[in-house]
Structure formats: structure tokens, C-alpha cells
Design a protein around this motif. Sequence first.
Motif, PDB file in Angstrom:
ATOM      1  N   ASP A 157      10.486  31.098  53.034  1.00 53.70           N
ATOM      2  CA  ASP A 157       9.352  31.970  52.700  1.00 53.70           C
ATOM      3  C   ASP A 157       9.297  32.184  51.193  1.00 53.70           C
ATOM      4  O   ASP A 157      10.311  32.105  50.495  1.00 53.70           O
ATOM      5  N   ALA A 158       8.108  32.485  50.702  1.00 51.50           N
ATOM      6  CA  ALA A 158       7.959  32.819  49.284  1.00 51.50           C
ATOM      7  C   ALA A 158       8.711  34.124  49.004  1.00 51.50           C
ATOM      8  O   ALA A 158       8.881  34.945  49.908  1.00 51.50           O
ATOM      9  N   PRO A 159       9.163  34.311  47.765  1.00 50.01           N
ATOM     10  CA  PRO A 159       9.800  35.582  47.439  1.00 50.01           C
ATOM     11  C   PRO A 159       8.853  36.739  47.749  1.00 50.01           C
ATOM     12  O   PRO A 159       7.632  36.605  47.613  1.00 50.01           O
ATOM     13  N   PRO A 160       9.380  37.878  48.165  1.00 53.21           N
ATOM     14  CA  PRO A 160       8.504  39.014  48.486  1.00 53.21           C
ATOM     15  C   PRO A 160       7.666  39.419  47.271  1.00 53.21           C
ATOM     16  O   PRO A 160       8.180  39.470  46.150  1.00 53.21           O
ATOM     17  N   THR A 161       6.400  39.712  47.497  1.00 53.92           N
ATOM     18  CA  THR A 161       5.504  40.043  46.389  1.00 53.92           C
ATOM     19  C   THR A 161       5.919  41.316  45.661  1.00 53.92           C
ATOM     20  O   THR A 161       5.713  41.432  44.460  1.00 53.92           O
ATOM     21  N   TRP A 162       6.521  42.249  46.363  1.00 55.53           N
ATOM     22  CA  TRP A 162       6.917  43.518  45.744  1.00 55.53           C
ATOM     23  C   TRP A 162       8.103  43.365  44.792  1.00 55.53           C
ATOM     24  O   TRP A 162       8.358  44.242  43.966  1.00 55.53           O
ATOM     25  N   LEU A 163       8.836  42.263  44.882  1.00 58.05           N
ATOM     26  CA  LEU A 163      10.058  42.115  44.100  1.00 58.05           C
ATOM     27  C   LEU A 163       9.804  42.105  42.594  1.00 58.05           C
ATOM     28  O   LEU A 163      10.603  42.638  41.816  1.00 58.05           O
ATOM     29  N   LYS A 164       8.672  41.539  42.162  1.00 55.44           N
ATOM     30  CA  LYS A 164       8.374  41.464  40.730  1.00 55.44           C
ATOM     31  C   LYS A 164       8.308  42.834  40.077  1.00 55.44           C
ATOM     32  O   LYS A 164       8.635  42.994  38.902  1.00 55.44           O
ATOM     33  N   GLU A 201      11.737  29.801  42.190  1.00 57.04           N
ATOM     34  CA  GLU A 201      10.828  30.941  42.028  1.00 57.04           C
ATOM     35  C   GLU A 201      11.573  32.260  42.197  1.00 57.04           C
ATOM     36  O   GLU A 201      11.349  33.211  41.445  1.00 57.04           O
ATOM     37  N   LEU A 202      12.461  32.321  43.172  1.00 55.99           N
ATOM     38  CA  LEU A 202      13.222  33.549  43.402  1.00 55.99           C
ATOM     39  C   LEU A 202      14.200  33.791  42.258  1.00 55.99           C
ATOM     40  O   LEU A 202      14.349  34.923  41.776  1.00 55.99           O
ATOM     41  N   ALA A 203      14.854  32.741  41.781  1.00 53.28           N
ATOM     42  CA  ALA A 203      15.780  32.881  40.659  1.00 53.28           C
ATOM     43  C   ALA A 203      15.057  33.423  39.433  1.00 53.28           C
ATOM     44  O   ALA A 203      15.570  34.312  38.736  1.00 53.28           O
ATOM     45  N   SER A 236      14.050  37.866  35.710  1.00 52.56           N
ATOM     46  CA  SER A 236      13.092  38.676  34.947  1.00 52.56           C
ATOM     47  C   SER A 236      13.269  40.180  35.181  1.00 52.56           C
ATOM     48  O   SER A 236      12.798  40.988  34.391  1.00 52.56           O
ATOM     49  N   LEU A 237      13.948  40.568  36.253  1.00 48.32           N
ATOM     50  CA  LEU A 237      14.165  41.991  36.538  1.00 48.32           C
ATOM     51  C   LEU A 237      15.112  42.630  35.536  1.00 48.32           C
ATOM     52  O   LEU A 237      15.119  43.849  35.373  1.00 48.32           O
ATOM     53  N   ASP A 238      15.923  41.824  34.879  1.00 48.78           N
ATOM     54  CA  ASP A 238      16.867  42.296  33.864  1.00 48.78           C
ATOM     55  C   ASP A 238      17.812  43.372  34.418  1.00 48.78           C
ATOM     56  O   ASP A 238      18.027  44.411  33.798  1.00 48.78           O
ATOM     57  N   VAL A 239      18.339  43.094  35.611  1.00 54.67           N
ATOM     58  CA  VAL A 239      19.350  43.950  36.228  1.00 54.67           C
ATOM     59  C   VAL A 239      20.539  43.067  36.606  1.00 54.67           C
ATOM     60  O   VAL A 239      20.398  41.844  36.707  1.00 54.67           O
ATOM     61  N   PRO A 240      21.710  43.656  36.820  1.00 59.45           N
ATOM     62  CA  PRO A 240      22.827  42.821  37.281  1.00 59.45           C
ATOM     63  C   PRO A 240      22.453  42.109  38.580  1.00 59.45           C
ATOM     64  O   PRO A 240      21.843  42.707  39.472  1.00 59.45           O
ATOM     65  N   ALA A 241      22.810  40.829  38.677  1.00 59.31           N
ATOM     66  CA  ALA A 241      22.455  40.046  39.858  1.00 59.31           C
ATOM     67  C   ALA A 241      23.561  39.057  40.179  1.00 59.31           C
ATOM     68  O   ALA A 241      24.254  38.579  39.278  1.00 59.31           O
TER      69      ALA A 241
END
Length: 117
Positions: free
Chosen positions: A29-36, A51-53, A58-63
Motif C-alpha cells: 500500500d502507499a504510505p498513509p497520507t497523514w504521515l507527511k 516513498e516511505l523512506a 522528511s519528518l526529521d525525527v529519530p527513526a
Amino acid sequence: MAANCCSVSRNSCGNITLVGATREWRWTDAPPTWLKDWNGDGVIARVEVPELAAIIKSLDVPAVDVRGSVSGYGLPLIDTEDKMVAELAAEHLMDRGFRHFAFCGFVGANYSDKRSQ
């Protein structure tokens, strides 16, 4: 959907968002739209597609990526030692007297391809 992590890891973290909890979700599935626009503190993800990576980066949080299918985004990876997995499995069978056995895996899955070598 948010779930308290306490039931999973005994108070080691606050709340986690469970991406697949509200409906059937597949890695294709495509990454969830709310994630951005998500305003969380960190991400633990099975990153299967670029796309998910890119969104996670881009969230600039620890991952942390727990899959290892996509490279080039600088996400830390928690991975298994595939050679060791294969060696332990073969050793287990040989210790029990088996001498003729085969590996059955998933063609194209990086972990499976590594274990077949």
C-alpha cells in the motif's frame, strides 16, 4: 489509532501509532497520507518502498528501519545476521541426523536471498 505501549513493553514508552490497526494494510500500500503531516516523536518502520523512506526522513525525527529493503536514505537499520540464521538452521538439522535438506524462501526478498547463499 493510538495504543498505549505499556501492554507491549511494560511502560518503556508513551503512545505509539499503529498504522495497520484500523484496517487491513499491506506493505505494498502507499504510505498513509497523514504521515507527511504527523507530529510524532519517532518512527519504527518496516520500510519497503523509497516513498516511505523519503517521508520518514522528511519528518526529521529519530527513526529506525526494521526491514532493510531501501537504502540511501540514512535510516538506521535493525537487521538479522542472515548468514548466521542459515548456519544455525542447517546445524540444527544436521545435529538431528538430517543430511539432505533444502532451503525454501521468497525470491526477491533480500533476507531470503541472503539466507539461500
